[in-house]
Motif scaffolding. Structure first.
Motif, mmCIF file in Angstrom:
data_model
loop_
_atom_site.group_PDB
_atom_site.id
_atom_site.type_symbol
_atom_site.label_atom_id
_atom_site.label_comp_id
_atom_site.label_asym_id
_atom_site.label_seq_id
_atom_site.Cartn_x
_atom_site.Cartn_y
_atom_site.Cartn_z
ATOM 1 N N ILE A 1 0.874 -1.180 0.000
ATOM 2 C CA ILE A 1 0.000 0.000 0.000
ATOM 3 C C ILE A 1 0.910 1.229 0.000
ATOM 4 O O ILE A 1 1.832 1.335 0.808
ATOM 5 C CB ILE A 1 -0.933 0.028 1.224
ATOM 6 N N PHE A 2 0.649 2.143 -0.908
ATOM 7 C CA PHE A 2 1.510 3.313 -0.996
ATOM 8 C C PHE A 2 0.673 4.515 -1.438
ATOM 9 O O PHE A 2 -0.455 4.369 -1.939
ATOM 10 C CB PHE A 2 2.650 3.074 -1.985
ATOM 11 N N LEU A 3 1.236 5.699 -1.234
ATOM 12 C CA LEU A 3 0.546 6.924 -1.641
ATOM 13 C C LEU A 3 1.421 7.717 -2.591
ATOM 14 O O LEU A 3 2.646 7.632 -2.570
ATOM 15 C CB LEU A 3 0.127 7.768 -0.425
ATOM 16 N N GLU A 4 0.749 8.487 -3.448
ATOM 17 C CA GLU A 4 1.396 9.423 -4.367
ATOM 18 C C GLU A 4 0.897 10.824 -4.045
ATOM 19 O O GLU A 4 -0.317 11.037 -3.925
ATOM 20 C CB GLU A 4 1.077 9.067 -5.824
ATOM 21 N N PHE A 5 1.812 11.769 -3.924
ATOM 22 C CA PHE A 5 1.489 13.142 -3.525
ATOM 23 C C PHE A 5 1.852 14.056 -4.689
ATOM 24 O O PHE A 5 3.020 14.306 -4.947
ATOM 25 C CB PHE A 5 2.279 13.487 -2.264
ATOM 26 N N ASP A 6 0.848 14.554 -5.380
ATOM 27 C CA ASP A 6 1.062 15.361 -6.592
ATOM 28 C C ASP A 6 1.132 16.837 -6.223
ATOM 29 O O ASP A 6 0.217 17.610 -6.473
ATOM 30 C CB ASP A 6 -0.073 15.106 -7.588
ATOM 31 N N LEU A 7 2.263 17.225 -5.638
ATOM 32 C CA LEU A 7 2.450 18.616 -5.209
ATOM 33 C C LEU A 7 3.281 19.365 -6.237
ATOM 34 O O LEU A 7 4.333 18.881 -6.662
ATOM 35 C CB LEU A 7 3.161 18.650 -3.850
ATOM 36 N N PRO A 8 2.834 20.549 -6.675
ATOM 37 C CA PRO A 8 3.648 21.324 -7.622
ATOM 38 C C PRO A 8 4.964 21.739 -6.998
ATOM 39 O O PRO A 8 5.078 21.901 -5.783
ATOM 40 C CB PRO A 8 2.765 22.534 -7.936
ATOM 41 N N LYS A 9 5.968 21.942 -7.850
ATOM 42 C CA LYS A 9 7.292 22.303 -7.348
ATOM 43 C C LYS A 9 7.403 23.774 -7.006
ATOM 44 O O LYS A 9 8.257 24.159 -6.228
ATOM 45 C CB LYS A 9 8.355 21.925 -8.381
ATOM 46 N N HIS A 10 6.563 24.621 -7.615
ATOM 47 C CA HIS A 10 6.628 26.060 -7.388
ATOM 48 C C HIS A 10 5.216 26.601 -7.172
ATOM 49 O O HIS A 10 4.291 26.245 -7.903
ATOM 50 C CB HIS A 10 7.266 26.789 -8.575
ATOM 51 N N VAL A 11 5.062 27.461 -6.171
ATOM 52 C CA VAL A 11 3.800 28.171 -5.944
ATOM 53 C C VAL A 11 4.136 29.602 -5.560
ATOM 54 O O VAL A 11 5.294 29.962 -5.320
ATOM 55 C CB VAL A 11 2.956 27.511 -4.827
ATOM 56 N N TYR A 12 3.080 30.424 -5.487
ATOM 57 C CA TYR A 12 3.250 31.815 -5.089
ATOM 58 C C TYR A 12 2.870 32.007 -3.620
ATOM 59 O O TYR A 12 2.100 31.226 -3.048
ATOM 60 C CB TYR A 12 2.368 32.728 -5.946
ATOM 61 N N VAL A 13 3.390 33.069 -3.049
ATOM 62 C CA VAL A 13 3.003 33.448 -1.692
ATOM 63 C C VAL A 13 1.498 33.737 -1.669
ATOM 64 O O VAL A 13 0.941 34.348 -2.582
ATOM 65 C CB VAL A 13 3.798 34.687 -1.228
ATOM 66 N N ASN A 14 0.824 33.246 -0.629
ATOM 67 C CA ASN A 14 -0.623 33.394 -0.427
ATOM 68 C C ASN A 14 -1.452 32.621 -1.439
ATOM 69 O O ASN A 14 -2.660 32.819 -1.526
ATOM 70 C CB ASN A 14 -1.051 34.876 -0.451
ATOM 71 N N GLU A 15 -0.820 31.729 -2.188
ATOM 72 C CA GLU A 15 -1.578 30.907 -3.126
ATOM 73 C C GLU A 15 -2.151 29.701 -2.393
ATOM 74 O O GLU A 15 -1.479 29.047 -1.600
ATOM 75 C CB GLU A 15 -0.682 30.433 -4.269
ATOM 76 N N ILE A 16 -3.413 29.409 -2.653
ATOM 77 C CA ILE A 16 -4.085 28.257 -2.068
ATOM 78 C C ILE A 16 -4.214 27.199 -3.158
ATOM 79 O O ILE A 16 -4.757 27.458 -4.225
ATOM 80 C CB ILE A 16 -5.478 28.631 -1.520
ATOM 81 N N ILE A 17 -3.705 26.010 -2.899
ATOM 82 C CA ILE A 17 -3.744 24.933 -3.880
ATOM 83 C C ILE A 17 -4.416 23.709 -3.260
ATOM 84 O O ILE A 17 -4.520 23.595 -2.037
ATOM 85 C CB ILE A 17 -2.342 24.557 -4.387
ATOM 86 N N PRO B 1 -3.657 19.990 -3.929
ATOM 87 C CA PRO B 1 -2.973 18.870 -4.583
ATOM 88 C C PRO B 1 -3.710 17.553 -4.360
ATOM 89 O O PRO B 1 -4.376 17.355 -3.341
ATOM 90 C CB PRO B 1 -1.593 18.860 -3.915
ATOM 91 N N LEU B 2 -3.566 16.664 -5.327
ATOM 92 C CA LEU B 2 -4.226 15.360 -5.275
ATOM 93 C C LEU B 2 -3.325 14.354 -4.570
ATOM 94 O O LEU B 2 -2.132 14.270 -4.836
ATOM 95 C CB LEU B 2 -4.529 14.883 -6.696
ATOM 96 N N ILE B 3 -3.915 13.587 -3.667
ATOM 97 C CA ILE B 3 -3.215 12.502 -2.980
ATOM 98 C C ILE B 3 -3.903 11.199 -3.364
ATOM 99 O O ILE B 3 -5.105 11.046 -3.168
ATOM 100 C CB ILE B 3 -3.231 12.689 -1.451
ATOM 101 N N THR B 4 -3.145 10.286 -3.918
ATOM 102 C CA THR B 4 -3.690 9.005 -4.359
ATOM 103 C C THR B 4 -3.080 7.895 -3.522
ATOM 104 O O THR B 4 -1.863 7.832 -3.348
ATOM 105 C CB THR B 4 -3.385 8.756 -5.842
ATOM 106 N N VAL B 5 -3.930 7.030 -3.003
ATOM 107 C CA VAL B 5 -3.491 5.849 -2.263
ATOM 108 C C VAL B 5 -3.827 4.632 -3.104
ATOM 109 O O VAL B 5 -4.961 4.485 -3.580
ATOM 110 C CB VAL B 5 -4.163 5.765 -0.879
ATOM 111 N N ALA B 6 -2.861 3.763 -3.320
ATOM 112 C CA ALA B 6 -3.055 2.600 -4.184
ATOM 113 C C ALA B 6 -2.452 1.378 -3.522
ATOM 114 O O ALA B 6 -1.624 1.474 -2.607
ATOM 115 C CB ALA B 6 -2.426 2.833 -5.553
ATOM 116 N N THR B 7 -2.881 0.237 -4.003
ATOM 117 C CA THR B 7 -2.336 -1.032 -3.529
ATOM 118 C C THR B 7 -1.846 -1.825 -4.713
ATOM 119 O O THR B 7 -2.470 -1.825 -5.785
ATOM 120 C CB THR B 7 -3.378 -1.843 -2.742
#
Length: 848
Positions: free
Chosen positions: A494-510, A512-518
């Motif tokens: 069982i593992f998870l994938e964290f799709d976080l962007p590498k760059h964001v702006y100050v005060n930016e609200i995002i 990101p998708l978290i996927t858990v798979a087996t």
């Protein structure tokens, strides 16, 4: 671009994925992004050939003559290993401007095959140029860009005879293979046979003058693109000259049978286990050994890359030369073995000019040519009449192709900014996976005298398949020999994938998708009650994240993971970044709860760089607050303006209005008010905000909710003047109604994100429920509430529809239908509860 296709879409969390019909576009895609509200614009140009052929067509004989029985075309991979290719031969004959064409269609063939196309008898004498056109079938309706190759008729030149024919040609020959070549004898003259491979030292073969079959055994000196040339000479009293010649191409790809790589997993006790199949997998941070076997003192170049890169482009470790028919040296810029005399070259060139100038005409498409003869055919067009008209590129008009545009991937729309004085934080959780390279290993090793060498490495944290490629070179060899490609399979139960962007702006609200798979195909039902939760672990101080409701981590629906009867589950998490810098964000998957003592299943750490917006400026203004002075206003045209006005009822009260004087395309990203510490303690600051800019419904709801809360809080206190807050509530109530189509007749109505909805289909049920709830809490008039309340009540039965799937993209990114129902029911229940004292069409909503 030859033509333009305009598409408009919204970037959600910096990404958009969809289908775009770019059939009529050229090889460049211009992406322009504008920020909502500010109007800031950034653009990016992608040099991407959407219809890239990813194969090459090579003529075994790059010309034809009156004796040519068939055209042999080698279809070679150039970026894709499999595919169906369609080939057409177009016969061009006649004078310039009066070109007759005849088309011959060959059977569809696979990549890495040789197609034999018989020539009609009429083509051998009447046709001066054959245009070979090839396309790859992308799908049922789409084809790749056309590849074109020109074969000129070289009759009346030294190449006017077909002397050589390879029987049953192969795509690639290997060491010790034997090539059977049929020889056509002319006047019983002796031939000189010459073999040249990749411009290396030529090898001469003796001719006995009688044999009609020439057998060529592939030696270790032959590798790459090889040419067999037959030179028929005639001796005179003074010298000898070539009467007729012929050349034909073949490919040699030698493999080193003794060169191989074996992959072993090394356990904690130093024991080795071979990884021979996909079932023999490793986990992140295991130790593996690459054992190379080859010739003594061989040089081994190896690389281990994420196999997903092969889905983007098939990358070969060895590159072929640009031009395959290197024997033909038409200019000083091209190198090769000169097997023809100056007179022979003049005859060949004259025939190319005659054939190409008279016959190509408007069929010239300017495509890239790998053949020097085909290139020369195009180059001679510079001296042809009406050359300016010879530029009609071919287009294929079919359906759309999928394209993904992302501001957070490698081709980014973000303007890179240097983050000053920021060091990457150290991650304390040693169990967290945080190393996700695309290229794991890329190095070389020299084998010792026994021909065996090993290297060991720790497996990175990616859950993927690694491709292990290696090439060997030994002393005396002319080229590198490629060993069999091996693979390493990295898995976790069982593992998870964290799709976080590498760059964001100050005060930016995002979000990101978290996927858990087996990786297990078994049903997860019953495993520890299947209670898994997603948690944000040790968030940095300047990063805010939604970890749960009412201070209870991991108990909200968006924290729960359910793998019952399925292989994966996905959730979104909301993050806000307050200051510039580099931050590690860790997501953990745990059993039952987010408590520190809960058992950890998996953890992933991603680094995100937070940057200031490139076009953002900070403005500061100082202002003295003094209730004893008269009303005043600064009239200067500045970004921040102040105006002071004394209260008519309270002489000791001064109202200060602060405005931001911006252009219509600008946006205020943050507003900071600092009160001097020397301000007298009995003075009270009441903060109010007035926005003269057009707003969205969500921003009005946000202000309405906070103002209504302040109003109700003051109402509970004695001797507090709530007149100004009441006026503020009324003002926001009127602004709220501006986003609806509600009227005093009480008919069903609703709300929309950007303004009054055009019809009932454009109602946002979530925003309608929230707005109705706020109006009821503010004791709004019945005529303002009944219409939207009817819409809320009528929506409830739709939740039981089998095909229910509401669009909530204006509020939150949720894909799961049950999650959508959960959040909609919550807001509908809140609205009905807040409106319990209202009646709607004589039906009481009063509840206990």
């Amino acid at each position: 671009m030859n033509s333009s296709v305009f598409l408009r879409f919204h970037l959600t969390n910096g990404e958009w994925t969809g289908n775009a019909n770019l059939t009529d576009c050229g090889e460049k895609i211009l992406i322009e992004a504008r920020e909502s509200g500010s109007g800031l614009k950034q653009d990016y140009t992608i040099d991407w050939d959407l219809r890239k052929p990813k194969f090459e067509i090579i003529a075994l004989r790059p010309y034809f003559n009156s004796e040519t029985e068939q055209v042999q075309i080698l279809i070679e991979s150039a970026g894709i290993s499999t595919g169906i290719v369609n080939i057409e031969l177009v016969a061009l004959k006649g004078d310039l401007g009066k070109v007759d064409t005849t088309t011959l269609t060959a059977p569809a063939a696979n990549i890495d095959t040789i197609v034999n196309i018989p020539l009609p008898e009429s083509w051998k004498t009447n046709v001066k140029v054959i245009s070979v056109k090839a396309t790859r079938q992308i799908d049922e309706n789409d084809k790749s860009r056309v590849l074109t190759l020109y074969l000129p008729n070289l009759d009346k030149s030294v190449l006017s005879k077909t002397l050589l024919t390879i029987n049953n040609p192969k795509v690639n020959y290997v060491y010790n293979d034997v090539i059977d070549v049929k020889i056509t004898r002319v006047n019983n003259l002796l031939y000189k046979f010459l073999i040249v491979c990749s411009s290396n030292i030529p090898q001469w073969i003796e001719d006995d003058g009688n044999s009609t079959i020439l057998k060529i055994k592939i030696s270790q000196k032959m590798d790459g693109t090889c040419y067999l040339a037959a030179l028929m000479t005639e001796k005179t009293t003074t010298n000898s000259r070539n009467v007729f010649s012929d050349v034909i191409l073949f490919r040699v790809r030698n493999f080193c049978e003794s060169c191989n790589v074996q992959i072993n997993k090394i356990d904690s006790h130093g024991m080795r286990k071979p990884l021979a199949s996909p079932h023999d997998s490793v986990e992140p941070r295991d130790t593996v050994e690459l054992a190379f076997t080859g010739s003594p003192f061989s040089l081994v170049i190896y690389r281990v890359i994420d196999d997903r890169l092969n889905h983007i482009e098939n990358i070969n470790m060895a590159e072929e030369s640009e031009d395959y028919d290197y024997l033909f040296t038409f200019s000083k810029k091209t190198s090769g073995i000169n097997i023809f005399s100056d007179g022979d070259w003049k005859g060949i060139t004259d025939r190319i000019i005659d054939a190409c100038c008279e016959n190509l005409g408007s069929f010239f498409d300017g495509s890239d040519q790998k053949s020097r003869i085909s290139k020369e055919c195009l180059n001679k067009l510079n001296g042809c009449p009406s050359i300016d008209q010879l530029n009609a590129p071919l287009r294929v008009r079919n359906g759309g192709l999928p394209i993904t545009v992302s501001t957070h991937q490698r081709k980014t729309l973000l303007v890179e900014q240097r983050v000053d004085d920021v060091s990457v934080p150290q991650e304390e959780n040693k169990n967290s996976r945080k190393i996700f390279p695309e290229t794991w290993l890329f190095d070389s090793i020299i084998l010792p005298s026994n021909g065996s060498g090993t290297i060991t490495a720790e497996v990175p944290d990616s859950i993927t398949t690694w491709e292990v490629g290696s090439q060997f070179w030994a002393k005396g060899k002319l080229s590198l020999y490629r060993a069999k490609t091996e693979r390493i399979y990295t898995k976790k139960s069982i593992f998870l994938e964290f799709d976080l962007p590498k760059h964001v702006y100050v005060n930016e609200i995002i979000s990101p998708l978290i996927t858990v798979a087996t990786s297990s195909s078994q049903n997860q039902k019953g495993s520890r009650d299947n209670k898994m939760v997603l948690c944000l672990s040790k968030l940095p101080r300047h990063v805010c994240g939604d970890q749960g409701v009412d201070g209870k981590k991991g108990e909200a629906y968006y924290n729960r993971i359910d793998l019952t009867g399925k292989q994966s589950d996905a959730k979104y998490v909301m993050l806000n970044f307050l200051t510039a810098g580099a931050f590690n964000v860790t997501v953990t998957l745990q059993w039952h709860s987010c408590e520190s003592n809960a058992e950890l299943i998996d953890a992933v750490t991603r680094l995100v760089v937070v940057q200031k917006r490139p076009d953002t400026r900070t403005y500061e203004e100082a202002h003295t607050i003094n209730p004893e002075k008269e009303s005043s206003a600064n009239m200067d045209r500045t970004i921040i303006t102040f105006s002071d006005k004394k209260s008519a009822t309270e002489p000791d009260t001064m109202h200060t209005l602060i405005r931001s004087d911006l252009e219509d395309s600008d946006t205020v990203y943050s507003f900071k008010l600092t009160i001097s510490e020397f301000l007298q303690p009995e003075r009270k600051i009441v903060r109010e905000y007035e926005d003269r800019m057009p707003r969205t419904l969500t921003s009005v709801i946000k202000d309405f909710a906070s103002t209504l809360y302040d109003f109700k809080t003051i109402s509970l206190e004695k001797n507090e003047d709530k007149t100004e807050l009441k006026q503020r509530v009324n003002s926001l109530e009127n602004r709220l109604m501006g986003f609806s189509d509600c009227s005093s007749d009480g008919k069903p109505c609703g709300y929309n994100f950007f303004g009054p909805p055009v019809d009932s289909k454009s109602y946002s049920i979530l925003l309608t429920a929230i707005a109705t709830s706020l109006l009821c809490s503010a004791d709004a008039e019945k005529s303002r509430v009944n219409g939207s309340l009817q819409t809320v009540m009528k929506y409830i039965p739709r939740l039981n529809d089998t095909d229910f799937n509401a669009d909530l993209s204006d509020i939150i990114d949720i894909e799961n239908v049950e999650d959508k129902k959960f959040i909609i029911v919550s807001f509908l229940f809140r609205a009905i509860k807040d409106c319990r004292n209202y009646t709607m069409n004589s039906i009481s909503l009063r509840t206990r």
